[in-house]
Design a protein around this motif. Sequence first.
Motif, PDB file in Angstrom:
ATOM      1  N   LEU A  25       0.828  -1.204   0.000  1.00  0.00           N
ATOM      2  CA  LEU A  25       0.000   0.000   0.000  1.00  0.00           C
ATOM      3  C   LEU A  25       0.865   1.257   0.000  1.00  0.00           C
ATOM      4  CD1 LEU A  25      -2.854   1.246   0.222  1.00  0.00           C
ATOM      5  CD2 LEU A  25      -2.565   1.164   2.704  1.00  0.00           C
ATOM      6  N   LYS A  26       1.842   1.308   0.910  1.00  0.00           N
ATOM      7  CA  LYS A  26       2.710   2.479   1.012  1.00  0.00           C
ATOM      8  C   LYS A  26       3.572   2.623  -0.245  1.00  0.00           C
ATOM      9  CE  LYS A  26       5.551   5.047   4.142  1.00  0.00           C
ATOM     10  NZ  LYS A  26       6.034   5.238   5.479  1.00  0.00           N
ATOM     11  N   ARG A  27       4.089   1.511  -0.762  1.00  0.00           N
ATOM     12  CA  ARG A  27       4.910   1.525  -1.982  1.00  0.00           C
ATOM     13  C   ARG A  27       4.109   2.089  -3.155  1.00  0.00           C
ATOM     14  NH1 ARG A  27       6.546  -3.427  -1.703  1.00  0.00           N
ATOM     15  NH2 ARG A  27       4.839  -4.336  -2.854  1.00  0.00           N
ATOM     16  N   ASN A  28       2.889   1.602  -3.356  1.00  0.00           N
ATOM     17  CA  ASN A  28       2.051   2.068  -4.465  1.00  0.00           C
ATOM     18  C   ASN A  28       1.692   3.543  -4.328  1.00  0.00           C
ATOM     19  OD1 ASN A  28       2.127  -0.408  -5.726  1.00  0.00           O
ATOM     20  ND2 ASN A  28       0.192  -1.107  -4.857  1.00  0.00           N
ATOM     21  N   MET A  29       1.474   3.982  -3.087  1.00  0.00           N
ATOM     22  CA  MET A  29       1.152   5.388  -2.835  1.00  0.00           C
ATOM     23  C   MET A  29       2.342   6.275  -3.237  1.00  0.00           C
ATOM     24  SD  MET A  29      -0.075   7.135   0.725  1.00  0.00           S
ATOM     25  CE  MET A  29       1.515   6.910   1.511  1.00  0.00           C
ATOM     26  N   ILE A  30       3.548   5.857  -2.877  1.00  0.00           N
ATOM     27  CA  ILE A  30       4.752   6.626  -3.215  1.00  0.00           C
ATOM     28  C   ILE A  30       4.950   6.658  -4.728  1.00  0.00           C
ATOM     29  CG2 ILE A  30       7.278   6.590  -3.089  1.00  0.00           C
ATOM     30  CD1 ILE A  30       6.967   5.664  -0.145  1.00  0.00           C
ATOM     31  N   ILE A  31       4.786   5.524  -5.387  1.00  0.00           N
ATOM     32  CA  ILE A  31       4.961   5.469  -6.846  1.00  0.00           C
ATOM     33  C   ILE A  31       3.986   6.417  -7.541  1.00  0.00           C
ATOM     34  CG2 ILE A  31       4.651   3.998  -8.883  1.00  0.00           C
ATOM     35  CD1 ILE A  31       5.847   1.685  -7.175  1.00  0.00           C
ATOM     36  N   LYS A  32       2.742   6.434  -7.099  1.00  0.00           N
ATOM     37  CA  LYS A  32       1.741   7.326  -7.711  1.00  0.00           C
ATOM     38  C   LYS A  32       2.123   8.788  -7.507  1.00  0.00           C
ATOM     39  CE  LYS A  32      -2.177   4.273  -7.887  1.00  0.00           C
ATOM     40  NZ  LYS A  32      -3.068   3.488  -7.101  1.00  0.00           N
ATOM     41  N   LYS A  33       2.641   9.119  -6.324  1.00  0.00           N
ATOM     42  CA  LYS A  33       3.047  10.505  -6.055  1.00  0.00           C
ATOM     43  C   LYS A  33       4.238  10.896  -6.927  1.00  0.00           C
ATOM     44  CE  LYS A  33       1.367  10.949  -1.323  1.00  0.00           C
ATOM     45  NZ  LYS A  33       1.746  11.121   0.089  1.00  0.00           N
ATOM     46  N   VAL A  34       5.194   9.989  -7.100  1.00  0.00           N
ATOM     47  CA  VAL A  34       6.362  10.277  -7.941  1.00  0.00           C
ATOM     48  C   VAL A  34       5.917  10.469  -9.385  1.00  0.00           C
ATOM     49  CG1 VAL A  34       8.510   9.323  -8.903  1.00  0.00           C
ATOM     50  CG2 VAL A  34       8.050   9.139  -6.446  1.00  0.00           C
ATOM     51  N   GLN A  35       5.016   9.592  -9.868  1.00  0.00           N
ATOM     52  CA  GLN A  35       4.514   9.709 -11.242  1.00  0.00           C
ATOM     53  C   GLN A  35       3.824  11.056 -11.447  1.00  0.00           C
ATOM     54  OE1 GLN A  35       2.306   5.919 -11.225  1.00  0.00           O
ATOM     55  NE2 GLN A  35       3.295   5.501 -13.195  1.00  0.00           N
ATOM     56  N   LYS A  36       3.015  11.452 -10.494  1.00  0.00           N
ATOM     57  CA  LYS A  36       2.276  12.707 -10.608  1.00  0.00           C
ATOM     58  C   LYS A  36       3.237  13.895 -10.588  1.00  0.00           C
ATOM     59  CE  LYS A  36      -1.504  15.302  -8.551  1.00  0.00           C
ATOM     60  NZ  LYS A  36      -2.442  15.397  -7.438  1.00  0.00           N
ATOM     61  N   ALA A  37       4.224  13.853  -9.694  1.00  0.00           N
ATOM     62  CA  ALA A  37       5.157  14.959  -9.552  1.00  0.00           C
ATOM     63  C   ALA A  37       6.113  15.090 -10.731  1.00  0.00           C
ATOM     64  CB  ALA A  37       5.951  14.803  -8.256  1.00  0.00           C
TER      65      ALA A  37
END
Length: 172
Positions: free
Chosen positions: A153-165
């Motif tokens: 869950l935490k890994r996927n959340m970080i990946i989505k934030k990096v993709q967005k940023a």
Amino acid sequence: MSKLEIVNVPDPLLKTMSDPVGQVDDDLRRLMDDMLETMYDAPGIGLAAIQVAVPKRVIVVDTEGDEEDRQPLFLVNPEITWESPEFNVYNEGCLSVPEHYAEVERPASVKVKYLDYDGKEQHQLMEGLMATCVQHEIDHLNGVVFIDYLSKLKRNMIIKKVQKATKGVTVL
């Protein structure tokens, strides 16, 4: 020397197992010099060749931080030959996962065998932050990113934030 583009998660290249290097030559030294410049500019304390889209077992590290105290270390085909039974926890970050940090537990000390900048075999005991940094970078050579130690869950959340940023942004 020139700065190289840093690959970000979730690029599948970061999951690639890097290939051993046959010999240290001028081309490889040029790559290591470019990696060092890229790492310092980012700024970071470690960089694996796979993070700049080169699937070779090469890392550069420098945990000193201050420009006048720099002590770069070039490790070709690094291999951990011993791990201490004691562990440390560091709040790790990664140039391929910009602006995100998480606590990761790793052996406090390791012995590492590698070829240096001149192709000479070295054996070194590393402790503290240097041990953590080298283990983090060797993980990259094996297709492991520090967020792989986190919950899904935490890994996927970080990946989505990096993709967005980083959407539409080229990191150099």
